[in-house]
Design an enzyme around this catalytic site. Structure first.
Site, short mmCIF file in Angstrom:
data_model
loop_
_atom_site.label_atom_id
_atom_site.label_comp_id
_atom_site.label_asym_id
_atom_site.label_seq_id
_atom_site.Cartn_x
_atom_site.Cartn_y
_atom_site.Cartn_z
N GLU A 1 45.46 30.41 33.77
CA GLU A 1 45.80 31.70 33.43
C GLU A 1 46.14 31.85 31.95
OE1 GLU A 1 46.52 34.90 33.83
OE2 GLU A 1 46.12 35.28 35.96
N ASP A 2 45.73 33.03 31.51
CA ASP A 2 46.13 33.60 30.20
C ASP A 2 47.32 34.55 29.95
OD1 ASP A 2 44.27 35.63 31.14
OD2 ASP A 2 44.26 36.29 28.83
N LYS B 1 46.75 42.91 29.28
CA LYS B 1 46.10 41.65 29.65
C LYS B 1 46.54 41.54 31.28
CE LYS B 1 44.29 39.48 25.69
NZ LYS B 1 44.55 38.41 24.65
N GLY B 2 45.47 41.14 32.18
CA GLY B 2 45.88 40.90 33.68
C GLY B 2 46.46 42.09 34.24
N LYS C 1 49.28 40.75 40.29
CA LYS C 1 50.02 39.72 39.60
C LYS C 1 51.43 40.43 38.76
CE LYS C 1 45.72 37.34 38.43
NZ LYS C 1 44.75 37.03 37.19
N ARG D 1 43.29 48.20 36.53
CA ARG D 1 42.85 49.48 35.74
C ARG D 1 43.79 50.53 36.02
NH1 ARG D 1 37.15 50.74 37.74
NH2 ARG D 1 37.03 48.56 37.66
N SER E 1 40.89 37.10 39.87
CA SER E 1 40.97 37.90 38.71
C SER E 1 41.56 39.07 39.31
CB SER E 1 39.55 37.98 38.22
OG SER E 1 39.57 39.17 37.52
N ALA E 2 41.98 39.94 38.27
CA ALA E 2 42.56 41.41 38.61
C ALA E 2 41.34 42.16 38.58
CB ALA E 2 43.52 41.83 37.82
N SER E 3 40.13 41.80 37.95
CA SER E 3 39.24 42.80 37.54
C SER E 3 38.25 43.03 38.96
CB SER E 3 38.27 42.03 36.66
OG SER E 3 37.07 42.96 36.33
N ASP F 1 41.45 32.21 36.41
CA ASP F 1 41.48 33.58 35.93
C ASP F 1 39.98 34.11 35.25
OD1 ASP F 1 42.54 36.18 35.30
OD2 ASP F 1 42.89 35.56 33.31
N LEU F 2 39.83 35.00 34.99
CA LEU F 2 38.29 35.63 34.34
C LEU F 2 38.77 35.90 33.06
CD1 LEU F 2 35.40 35.90 34.67
CD2 LEU F 2 35.86 38.19 35.13
N ASP F 3 39.45 37.18 32.59
CA ASP F 3 39.38 37.54 31.27
C ASP F 3 40.51 36.89 30.54
OD1 ASP F 3 39.42 39.24 29.01
OD2 ASP F 3 40.99 40.51 29.94
N ASN G 1 35.46 44.22 38.34
CA ASN G 1 34.07 43.81 37.81
C ASN G 1 33.73 42.37 37.65
OD1 ASN G 1 33.08 46.74 36.85
ND2 ASN G 1 35.08 46.62 35.72
N THR H 1 36.76 39.03 27.72
CA THR H 1 36.59 40.56 27.84
C THR H 1 37.51 41.48 27.28
OG1 THR H 1 37.04 40.34 30.18
CG2 THR H 1 34.91 40.18 29.72
P1 B16 Z 1 38.65 46.05 35.68
P2 B16 Z 1 41.65 39.17 34.62
C1 B16 Z 1 42.05 41.88 34.15
O1 B16 Z 1 41.12 40.61 34.14
C2 B16 Z 1 42.22 42.13 32.44
O2 B16 Z 1 42.97 41.10 31.92
C3 B16 Z 1 42.92 43.50 32.35
O3 B16 Z 1 42.70 43.82 31.21
C4 B16 Z 1 41.99 44.43 33.27
O4 B16 Z 1 42.75 45.70 33.06
C5 B16 Z 1 41.78 43.87 34.69
O5 B16 Z 1 41.30 42.81 34.71
C6 B16 Z 1 41.03 44.82 35.60
O6 B16 Z 1 39.97 44.98 35.02
O7 B16 Z 1 38.98 47.50 34.99
O8 B16 Z 1 37.35 45.40 35.37
O9 B16 Z 1 38.74 46.12 37.02
O10 B16 Z 1 42.61 38.49 33.43
O11 B16 Z 1 42.85 39.18 35.87
O12 B16 Z 1 40.43 38.38 34.86
MG MG Z 2 43.43 36.85 32.10
#
Ligand code: B16
Ligand code: MG
Length: 231
Positions: free
Chosen positions: A169-170, A45-46, A145, A49, A114-116, A9-11, A118, A17
């Site tokens: 994973e966190d 978290k996770g 997730k 957006r 990751s869900a991000s 996982d990233l964040d 970015n 972040t």
């Molecule tokens: P973005 P992960 C998640 O990252 C974050 O934990 C979560 O807080 C955020 O809303 C989500 O990514 C989407 O991020 O706005 O950058 O697309 O923990 O899955 O790496």
């Molecule tokens: Mg995370």
């Protein structure tokens, strides 16, 4: 040769972040008259957006038109990216690079899950992008997730069976996703929060090279209690 797939996982695992998400969501929530606390940020978290903004609006008993919703999501992300632009290698969490280098040296599969949306920009800023063979992020998945989709795509890209994959994973939802994918779920954080994981470490400084070697050799396996027949 034993080859496993390690999916990160990233964040909260590679970088923190969450503090930047907090600042960007707080500014946005306050601009439309909604309070936003660190405790509420924990619950995001996770979470994607879109779902994050839906939750903030629910907490503030507010509803928006679709156009306004999209505009505010864009504003939040622009603000978040301003923080991300200031990131560098110093923000990589302790011993993450050491573990990645160990896995590369041992010729293991390494993916991001990751869900991000970015994720690529963040990995580029902290100079870790080239350490990953495969990247699955918020642009690649249709189900968030705890659905296992993000990790199953990761395994597929690595060409490694899900049962031979390990997830770091966190978030609780991420641990549930790893369990649903029948992967070894390693929680990074607090034991009482991440109790559904097979193993929990506070951070990567607690993970020994022997532990990694035992996973690669198959000596360490998934906890049978986390392998229910219905997932
Ligand atoms: P973005 P992960 C998640 O990252 C974050 O934990 C979560 O807080 C955020 O809303 C989500 O990514 C989407 O991020 O706005 O950058 O697309 O923990 O899955 O790496
Ligand atoms: Mg995370």
């Amino acid at each position: 040769m034993n080859k496993k797939g390690f999916i990160f996982d990233l964040d909260g695992v590679i970088v923190d972040t969450a503090k930047y998400h907090f600042l960007a969501w707080k500014q946005l929530a306050n601009s439309i008259g909604i309070d936003f606390s660190e405790a509420q940020n924990e619950q995001l978290k996770g979470v994607s957006r879109v779902r994050s903004l839906e939750k903030i609006l629910e907490w503030g008993n507010t509803s928006l038109s679709e156009d306004e919703f999209m505009r505010l999501m864009g504003l939040k992300n622009d603000n978040y990216l301003n923080y991300i632009n200031g990131m560098d290698e110093s923000e990589i969490l302790p011993d993450v690079t050491k573990i990645l280098n160990t896995l590369i040296e041992k010729e293991q599969g390494i993916a991001l899950g990751s869900a991000s949306k970015n994720a690529r920009s963040i990995l580029t800023k902290v100079n870790l992008l080239e350490k990953f063979q495969s990247i699955v992020d918020g642009n690649d998945v249709s189900k968030a997730k705890p659905d296992p989709e993000v990790f199953l795509i990761g395994a597929q890209l690595l060409q490694i069976k899900p049962e031979d994959c390990i997830v770091f994973e966190d978030s609780v939802a991420g641990i549930q996703a790893a369990n649903a994918a029948h992967m070894i779920a390693i929680g990074i954080g607090e034991n009482d929060v991440l109790h559904e994981a097979d193993f929990v470490f506070k951070n990567f400084t607690e993970i020994s090279i022997t532990f990694i070697e035992d996973i690669i050799s198959g000596k360490i396996k998934k906890e049978p209690k986390n392998l229910s027949i219905d997932n």
